[in-house]
Design an enzyme around this catalytic site. Sequence first.
Site, PDB file in Angstrom:
ATOM      1  N   LYS A  22     -37.717  17.997  23.758  1.00 30.53           N
ATOM      2  CA  LYS A  22     -37.908  17.987  25.219  1.00 30.53           C
ATOM      3  C   LYS A  22     -39.407  18.010  25.533  1.00 30.53           C
ATOM      4  O   LYS A  22     -39.902  17.199  26.313  1.00 30.53           O
ATOM      5  CB  LYS A  22     -37.255  19.213  25.829  1.00 30.53           C
ATOM      6  CG  LYS A  22     -37.664  19.513  27.258  1.00 30.53           C
ATOM      7  CD  LYS A  22     -36.975  20.723  27.856  1.00 30.53           C
ATOM      8  CE  LYS A  22     -37.680  22.011  27.586  1.00 30.53           C
ATOM      9  NZ  LYS A  22     -38.855  22.305  28.412  1.00 30.53           N
ATOM     10  N   ARG A  93     -41.094  22.768  36.007  1.00 33.22           N
ATOM     11  CA  ARG A  93     -42.533  23.015  36.056  1.00 33.22           C
ATOM     12  C   ARG A  93     -43.322  21.911  35.370  1.00 33.22           C
ATOM     13  O   ARG A  93     -44.471  21.655  35.707  1.00 33.22           O
ATOM     14  CB  ARG A  93     -42.850  24.343  35.377  1.00 33.22           C
ATOM     15  CG  ARG A  93     -42.381  25.545  36.084  1.00 33.22           C
ATOM     16  CD  ARG A  93     -42.913  26.737  35.374  1.00 33.22           C
ATOM     17  NE  ARG A  93     -44.280  26.487  34.938  1.00 33.22           N
ATOM     18  CZ  ARG A  93     -45.329  26.479  35.739  1.00 33.22           C
ATOM     19  NH1 ARG A  93     -45.148  26.658  37.027  1.00 33.22           N
ATOM     20  NH2 ARG A  93     -46.533  26.260  35.276  1.00 33.22           N
ATOM     21  N   PRO A 123     -49.471  29.801  36.658  1.00 33.52           N
ATOM     22  CA  PRO A 123     -50.409  29.040  37.509  1.00 33.52           C
ATOM     23  C   PRO A 123     -50.871  27.756  36.802  1.00 33.52           C
ATOM     24  O   PRO A 123     -50.600  27.574  35.608  1.00 33.52           O
ATOM     25  CB  PRO A 123     -51.566  30.005  37.683  1.00 33.52           C
ATOM     26  CG  PRO A 123     -51.484  30.936  36.530  1.00 33.52           C
ATOM     27  CD  PRO A 123     -50.033  31.040  36.156  1.00 33.52           C
ATOM     28  N   ARG A 402     -30.881  22.357  30.715  1.00 34.02           N
ATOM     29  CA  ARG A 402     -32.201  21.771  30.953  1.00 34.02           C
ATOM     30  C   ARG A 402     -32.859  21.392  29.632  1.00 34.02           C
ATOM     31  O   ARG A 402     -33.613  20.429  29.560  1.00 34.02           O
ATOM     32  CB  ARG A 402     -33.108  22.787  31.676  1.00 34.02           C
ATOM     33  CG  ARG A 402     -32.831  22.978  33.142  1.00 34.02           C
ATOM     34  CD  ARG A 402     -33.957  23.768  33.762  1.00 34.02           C
ATOM     35  NE  ARG A 402     -35.228  23.271  33.268  1.00 34.02           N
ATOM     36  CZ  ARG A 402     -36.286  24.051  33.014  1.00 34.02           C
ATOM     37  NH1 ARG A 402     -36.211  25.338  33.215  1.00 34.02           N
ATOM     38  NH2 ARG A 402     -37.418  23.535  32.576  1.00 34.02           N
TER      39      ARG A 402
HETATM   40  C1  EPZ Z   1     -45.598  24.671  27.617  1.00 30.34           C
HETATM   41  O1  EPZ Z   1     -45.635  25.222  28.908  1.00 30.34           O
HETATM   42  C2  EPZ Z   1     -44.127  24.467  27.278  1.00 30.34           C
HETATM   43  N1  EPZ Z   1     -43.536  23.534  28.241  1.00 30.34           N
HETATM   44  C3  EPZ Z   1     -43.405  25.809  27.339  1.00 30.34           C
HETATM   45  O2  EPZ Z   1     -42.055  25.593  26.953  1.00 30.34           O
HETATM   46  C4  EPZ Z   1     -44.060  26.747  26.325  1.00 30.34           C
HETATM   47  O3  EPZ Z   1     -43.430  28.016  26.402  1.00 30.34           O
HETATM   48  C5  EPZ Z   1     -45.553  26.888  26.649  1.00 30.34           C
HETATM   49  O4  EPZ Z   1     -46.170  25.579  26.669  1.00 30.34           O
HETATM   50  C6  EPZ Z   1     -46.283  27.734  25.624  1.00 30.34           C
HETATM   51  O5  EPZ Z   1     -46.104  27.186  24.342  1.00 30.34           O
HETATM   52  C7  EPZ Z   1     -43.746  22.209  28.070  1.00 30.34           C
HETATM   53  O6  EPZ Z   1     -44.420  21.781  27.141  1.00 30.34           O
HETATM   54  C8  EPZ Z   1     -43.099  21.294  29.069  1.00 30.34           C
HETATM   55  P1  EPZ Z   1     -49.157  26.967  28.932  1.00 30.34           P
HETATM   56  P2  EPZ Z   1     -47.036  25.318  29.726  1.00 30.34           P
HETATM   57  O7  EPZ Z   1     -49.941  26.209  29.933  1.00 30.34           O
HETATM   58  O8  EPZ Z   1     -47.924  24.234  29.306  1.00 30.34           O
HETATM   59  C9  EPZ Z   1     -51.235  30.507  31.383  1.00 30.34           C
HETATM   60  C10 EPZ Z   1     -39.727  25.727  27.183  1.00 30.34           C
HETATM   61  O9  EPZ Z   1     -38.951  26.679  27.106  1.00 30.34           O
HETATM   62  N2  EPZ Z   1     -51.821  29.428  32.198  1.00 30.34           N
HETATM   63  O10 EPZ Z   1     -49.427  26.732  27.486  1.00 30.34           O
HETATM   64  O11 EPZ Z   1     -46.694  25.445  31.157  1.00 30.34           O
HETATM   65  C11 EPZ Z   1     -49.715  30.556  31.523  1.00 30.34           C
HETATM   66  O12 EPZ Z   1     -49.362  31.334  32.649  1.00 30.34           O
HETATM   67  C12 EPZ Z   1     -41.032  25.875  27.931  1.00 30.34           C
HETATM   68  O13 EPZ Z   1     -39.531  24.605  26.654  1.00 30.34           O
HETATM   69  C13 EPZ Z   1     -52.693  29.771  33.240  1.00 30.34           C
HETATM   70  O14 EPZ Z   1     -52.943  30.947  33.493  1.00 30.34           O
HETATM   71  O15 EPZ Z   1     -47.614  26.692  29.188  1.00 30.34           O
HETATM   72  C14 EPZ Z   1     -49.296  31.184  30.226  1.00 30.34           C
HETATM   73  O16 EPZ Z   1     -49.436  32.595  30.327  1.00 30.34           O
HETATM   74  C15 EPZ Z   1     -41.154  27.247  28.559  1.00 30.34           C
HETATM   75  N3  EPZ Z   1     -53.233  28.772  33.980  1.00 30.34           N
HETATM   76  C16 EPZ Z   1     -50.315  30.642  29.222  1.00 30.34           C
HETATM   77  O17 EPZ Z   1     -51.429  30.196  29.996  1.00 30.34           O
HETATM   78  C17 EPZ Z   1     -52.977  27.433  33.715  1.00 30.34           C
HETATM   79  O18 EPZ Z   1     -53.536  26.566  34.414  1.00 30.34           O
HETATM   80  C18 EPZ Z   1     -49.805  29.451  28.393  1.00 30.34           C
HETATM   81  O19 EPZ Z   1     -49.241  28.531  29.289  1.00 30.34           O
HETATM   82  C19 EPZ Z   1     -52.092  27.115  32.653  1.00 30.34           C
HETATM   83  C20 EPZ Z   1     -51.540  28.119  31.897  1.00 30.34           C
END
Ligand code: EPZ
Length: 423
Positions: A22, A93, A123, A402
């Site tokens: 996915k 998201r 965020p 999903r």
């Molecule tokens: C990706 O989400 C994945 N989704 C998530 O999988 C996965 O859990 C996550 O990466 C971490 O590996 C997809 O790839 C579609 P991040 P993403 O940006 O990119 C903070 C699933 O179950 N952050 O790596 O949205 C954020 O809050 C999903 O398949 C900011 O603060 O995650 C988090 O604490 C769930 N500001 C951390 O960074 C930002 O602008 C990592 O988030 C971006 C992120």
Amino acid sequence: MDAFVIEGPATLKGSVTVSGSKNSALPLLFASLLFDSEVVFENVPRLWDVETTLKILGLMGAEYQWDKEEGRISLIPRLKSPVAPYEWVRQMRAGILALGPLVAKAGHAKVSLPGGCAIGARPVNFHIDAMRKMGAEIDVEEGYIKAKVNGGLKGADICFSQVTVTGTENILVVASRAEGETTIHNAACEPEVVALGTFLKDCGAKISGLGTPSIRVLGPCRLKAPESPIVISPDRIETGTWISAAVATRSELRLKKCDASQLTSVLDAYRNLGVEFDVSPDQSEVAVKPDGNYSSINVDTRPYPGFPTDMQAQMMANMCLAQGKSTIRESIFENRFMHVGELRRLGASIEVEGNLATIVGPSQLEGAPIMATDLRASASLVVAALSARGLTRISRIYHLDRGYQRLDEKLQMLGANVRRVRE
Ligand code: EPZ
């Protein structure tokens, strides 16, 4: 809404074929916006999030055919309206992944803020700050990210204060069309990021450092639409979820069409728990051989190649069966323990303090009515229900649909007593 009714304890037998990833399919589908001609994808998983992504692309003007049985999508990315509306982005998201391609291709975009979800505020400030640094004017108003590129995109030195998977993916796309060199420091190394970067390189982008925390992109790159289909790689989290199910039911399972090389930290953690694995030389098949007596372990979730946060809930369900005190520290998301309350309803002994969960086992879990809250929490509840004695009804199973392709049907084929019922 659908629910699952699961009778445990279950014993699973046989082999299961892992579907396409996915989290690799979504960024690749959105990146097709960069092109004007047809892009074909194969091994695409049959998921709600893929459906939602195609809806958003369709609203922008793209035409597509999706052969769900074959797992093949043919997409002609016509860009008439660079808008990703709230009604769809709030359901997924990953709709934020439309922002990079729209800014890169159209020079303007209106993408809904994704809003929070069960696992945290999530965020997108890192995405916005980085694009501003590369010359995009971005306002956030009325729940939308409104981006405009007036003087052209310029390469920049981007340093993410926290590893962000979709943030790295968005900036890879924008940097491929920006004038000059972009360096991404503290870049995500996830296989899905490497797959997207490799795709862009195959289309002409000049990218180095993929899979390392420092990626360089030399733009602008004239991108040529791929001539051959893009084959989505196996879903490493689905693979891990099957390992979790085998452990929960103390069953030997053979996993096919996976990629064990992307799961080193997961395999190591499960070996410490008490699981043996036979991995085929090409890493595409894994025989899971749980010995049934599990030792307590400690796990911290980390960015790749560390233990994935998307496996945290499933591992927690397995730790309930281990002898003694196990701990799992969730270092990525601030609220990813929503499954704890539900596991407790099955009889699990779990205490949470901040981002540390302590699990005391072994517990004989007992079936009960429980509720899914987010995608991977739902998977952990299914895993726990398979090992619980008696009937468990898991409501709001749409969370599962999903991100998992027909999990109930695959479990039934392995001998589990799982029924999907209308609520
Ligand atoms: C990706 O989400 C994945 N989704 C998530 O999988 C996965 O859990 C996550 O990466 C971490 O590996 C997809 O790839 C579609 P991040 P993403 O940006 O990119 C903070 C699933 O179950 N952050 O790596 O949205 C954020 O809050 C999903 O398949 C900011 O603060 O995650 C988090 O604490 C769930 N500001 C951390 O960074 C930002 O602008 C990592 O988030 C971006 C992120």
